[in-house]
Design a protein around this motif. Structure first.
Motif, PDB file in Angstrom:
ATOM      1  N   MET A   1       0.855  -1.184   0.000  1.00 56.75           N
ATOM      2  CA  MET A   1       0.000   0.000   0.000  1.00 56.75           C
ATOM      3  C   MET A   1       0.893   1.238   0.000  1.00 56.75           C
ATOM      4  SD  MET A   1      -3.339   0.925   0.237  1.00 56.75           S
ATOM      5  CE  MET A   1      -3.923  -0.708   0.543  1.00 56.75           C
ATOM      6  N   ALA A   2       0.631   2.168  -0.888  1.00 54.74           N
ATOM      7  CA  ALA A   2       1.416   3.398  -0.989  1.00 54.74           C
ATOM      8  C   ALA A   2       1.115   4.312   0.199  1.00 54.74           C
ATOM      9  CB  ALA A   2       1.087   4.114  -2.282  1.00 54.74           C
ATOM     10  N   GLU A   3       2.163   4.977   0.664  1.00 50.65           N
ATOM     11  CA  GLU A   3       2.005   5.948   1.740  1.00 50.65           C
ATOM     12  C   GLU A   3       1.377   7.223   1.180  1.00 50.65           C
ATOM     13  OE1 GLU A   3       2.844   5.900   5.135  1.00 50.65           O
ATOM     14  OE2 GLU A   3       3.003   3.750   4.776  1.00 50.65           O
ATOM     15  N   ALA A   4       0.615   7.916   2.000  1.00 48.98           N
ATOM     16  CA  ALA A   4       0.032   9.182   1.575  1.00 48.98           C
ATOM     17  C   ALA A   4       1.141  10.190   1.318  1.00 48.98           C
ATOM     18  CB  ALA A   4      -0.918   9.698   2.643  1.00 48.98           C
ATOM     19  N   LYS A   5       0.984  10.971   0.266  1.00 52.18           N
ATOM     20  CA  LYS A   5       1.992  11.977  -0.066  1.00 52.18           C
ATOM     21  C   LYS A   5       1.889  13.191   0.842  1.00 52.18           C
ATOM     22  CE  LYS A   5       2.200  10.715  -4.917  1.00 52.18           C
ATOM     23  NZ  LYS A   5       1.937  11.140  -6.294  1.00 52.18           N
ATOM     24  N   THR A   6       0.691  13.533   1.274  1.00 49.24           N
ATOM     25  CA  THR A   6       0.488  14.713   2.106  1.00 49.24           C
ATOM     26  C   THR A   6       0.260  14.272   3.541  1.00 49.24           C
ATOM     27  OG1 THR A   6      -0.519  15.814   0.209  1.00 49.24           O
ATOM     28  CG2 THR A   6      -0.855  16.825   2.351  1.00 49.24           C
ATOM     29  N   THR A   7       1.203  14.625   4.400  1.00 52.00           N
ATOM     30  CA  THR A   7       1.130  14.247   5.805  1.00 52.00           C
ATOM     31  C   THR A   7       1.410  15.472   6.681  1.00 52.00           C
ATOM     32  OG1 THR A   7       3.464  13.618   5.818  1.00 52.00           O
ATOM     33  CG2 THR A   7       1.870  11.868   5.340  1.00 52.00           C
ATOM     34  N   ILE A   8       1.187  15.316   7.960  1.00 49.79           N
ATOM     35  CA  ILE A   8       1.444  16.397   8.909  1.00 49.79           C
ATOM     36  C   ILE A   8       2.939  16.697   8.941  1.00 49.79           C
ATOM     37  CG2 ILE A   8       1.366  17.046  11.350  1.00 49.79           C
ATOM     38  CD1 ILE A   8      -1.141  15.289  11.596  1.00 49.79           C
ATOM     39  N   THR A   9       3.262  17.999   8.961  1.00 51.31           N
ATOM     40  CA  THR A   9       4.651  18.431   9.035  1.00 51.31           C
ATOM     41  C   THR A   9       4.881  19.211  10.328  1.00 51.31           C
ATOM     42  OG1 THR A   9       4.343  20.583   7.985  1.00 51.31           O
ATOM     43  CG2 THR A   9       4.660  18.687   6.509  1.00 51.31           C
ATOM     44  N   ALA A  10       6.134  19.542  10.582  1.00 51.83           N
ATOM     45  CA  ALA A  10       6.491  20.303  11.782  1.00 51.83           C
ATOM     46  C   ALA A  10       6.457  21.811  11.549  1.00 51.83           C
ATOM     47  CB  ALA A  10       7.874  19.881  12.264  1.00 51.83           C
ATOM     48  N   VAL A  11       6.109  22.247  10.359  1.00 46.99           N
ATOM     49  CA  VAL A  11       6.064  23.677  10.046  1.00 46.99           C
ATOM     50  C   VAL A  11       5.004  24.350  10.913  1.00 46.99           C
ATOM     51  CG1 VAL A  11       5.565  25.365   8.231  1.00 46.99           C
ATOM     52  CG2 VAL A  11       6.838  23.271   7.687  1.00 46.99           C
ATOM     53  N   GLU A  12       5.337  25.513  11.452  1.00 48.06           N
ATOM     54  CA  GLU A  12       4.386  26.274  12.258  1.00 48.06           C
ATOM     55  C   GLU A  12       3.383  26.976  11.350  1.00 48.06           C
ATOM     56  OE1 GLU A  12       4.045  26.465  15.571  1.00 48.06           O
ATOM     57  OE2 GLU A  12       5.651  24.993  15.804  1.00 48.06           O
ATOM     58  N   VAL A  13       2.100  26.845  11.670  1.00 51.80           N
ATOM     59  CA  VAL A  13       1.046  27.443  10.865  1.00 51.80           C
ATOM     60  C   VAL A  13       1.235  28.954  10.741  1.00 51.80           C
ATOM     61  CG1 VAL A  13      -1.440  27.912  10.751  1.00 51.80           C
ATOM     62  CG2 VAL A  13      -0.613  25.618  11.322  1.00 51.80           C
ATOM     63  N   GLU A  14       1.545  29.624  11.837  1.00 52.93           N
ATOM     64  CA  GLU A  14       1.707  31.076  11.817  1.00 52.93           C
ATOM     65  C   GLU A  14       2.845  31.487  10.891  1.00 52.93           C
ATOM     66  OE1 GLU A  14       1.387  29.199  14.563  1.00 52.93           O
ATOM     67  OE2 GLU A  14      -0.550  29.868  15.324  1.00 52.93           O
ATOM     68  N   ALA A  15       3.944  30.735  10.897  1.00 54.20           N
ATOM     69  CA  ALA A  15       5.081  31.041  10.021  1.00 54.20           C
ATOM     70  C   ALA A  15       4.684  30.854   8.559  1.00 54.20           C
ATOM     71  CB  ALA A  15       6.276  30.157  10.371  1.00 54.20           C
ATOM     72  N   PHE A  16       3.940  29.799   8.280  1.00 53.05           N
ATOM     73  CA  PHE A  16       3.485  29.590   6.911  1.00 53.05           C
ATOM     74  C   PHE A  16       2.595  30.738   6.461  1.00 53.05           C
ATOM     75  CE2 PHE A  16      -0.001  28.152   4.160  1.00 53.05           C
ATOM     76  CZ  PHE A  16       0.721  28.012   2.989  1.00 53.05           C
ATOM     77  N   ILE A  17       1.603  31.103   7.281  1.00 51.12           N
ATOM     78  CA  ILE A  17       0.696  32.187   6.903  1.00 51.12           C
ATOM     79  C   ILE A  17       1.476  33.478   6.676  1.00 51.12           C
ATOM     80  CG2 ILE A  17      -1.193  33.669   7.711  1.00 51.12           C
ATOM     81  CD1 ILE A  17      -2.460  31.168   8.968  1.00 51.12           C
ATOM     82  N   ALA A  18       2.464  33.746   7.507  1.00 48.69           N
ATOM     83  CA  ALA A  18       3.275  34.963   7.352  1.00 48.69           C
ATOM     84  C   ALA A  18       4.026  34.992   6.026  1.00 48.69           C
ATOM     85  CB  ALA A  18       4.249  35.097   8.510  1.00 48.69           C
ATOM     86  N   SER A  19       4.235  33.826   5.420  1.00 45.50           N
ATOM     87  CA  SER A  19       4.977  33.749   4.160  1.00 45.50           C
ATOM     88  C   SER A  19       4.081  33.779   2.921  1.00 45.50           C
ATOM     89  CB  SER A  19       5.823  32.468   4.136  1.00 45.50           C
ATOM     90  OG  SER A  19       4.991  31.332   3.923  1.00 45.50           O
ATOM     91  N   VAL A  20       2.769  33.749   3.115  1.00 48.22           N
ATOM     92  CA  VAL A  20       1.846  33.704   1.982  1.00 48.22           C
ATOM     93  C   VAL A  20       1.919  35.009   1.184  1.00 48.22           C
ATOM     94  CG1 VAL A  20      -0.610  33.637   1.346  1.00 48.22           C
ATOM     95  CG2 VAL A  20       0.286  32.040   3.052  1.00 48.22           C
ATOM     96  N   GLU A  21       2.009  34.872  -0.114  1.00 45.92           N
ATOM     97  CA  GLU A  21       2.004  36.020  -1.039  1.00 45.92           C
ATOM     98  C   GLU A  21       0.868  35.834  -2.032  1.00 45.92           C
ATOM     99  OE1 GLU A  21       3.754  38.756  -1.028  1.00 45.92           O
ATOM    100  OE2 GLU A  21       5.099  38.197   0.609  1.00 45.92           O
TER     101      GLU A  21
END
Length: 146
Positions: A1-21
């Motif tokens: 069975m193939a592993e899911a490509k999209t999984t939980i990461t350690a990236v902080e949500v706030e840091a990601f949102i701050a980088s959105v353009e």
């Protein structure tokens, strides 16, 4: 069975949102995050590099495929925001109940389990809140947290 490509990461949500353009998408992402937190009561996690997810569940499809995925979430894409609503996807009653809400939402497009919105100014956020709440309730009913 193939592993899911999209999984939980350690990236902080706030840091990601701050980088959105561009900045307008970033501000929309902040509004969406606050709305999802309010309705779900769940702390968000990053799924892959660009999806903000709330809650999680595991199931096995009739095909035998095991799935671990978010209960709801969104991704602030450059072209359009992708909003993920698993309740309507997993539960036909919730999915059909969404149809009436969509008549009141505003400007959007749909996919199998996604709602695409160019900018939040195009939609009624109170109706979006209703959609999030109905889908979240369906997921809680279908896949109770242990």
């Amino acid at each position: 069975m193939a592993e899911a490509k999209t999984t939980i990461t350690a990236v902080e949500v706030e840091a990601f949102i701050a980088s959105v353009e561009p900045p307008a998408k970033r501000e929309d992402a902040r509004v969406l995050d606050a709305l999802f937190r309010k309705v779900t009561g769940a702390a968000p996690k990053m799924w892959g590099p660009t999806i903000i997810g709330y809650g999680e569940y595991s199931t096995t499809y009739d095909s035998g495929r095991d799935v671990h995925w978010m209960r709801a979430g969104f991704s602030p894409r450059k072209a359009k925001h992708s909003l993920y609503f698993m309740g309507g996807y997993c539960d036909p009653v919730t999915g059909s109940g969404r149809d009436e809400k969509l008549t009141r939402l505003g400007k959007y497009a749909t996919g199998k389990s996604c709602l695409y919105v160019n900018k939040l100014a195009d939609i009624d956020l109170a109706v979006l809140e209703e959609i999030i709440a109905a889908d979240w309730a369906a997921m809680q009913r279908l896949f109770p947290e242990s």
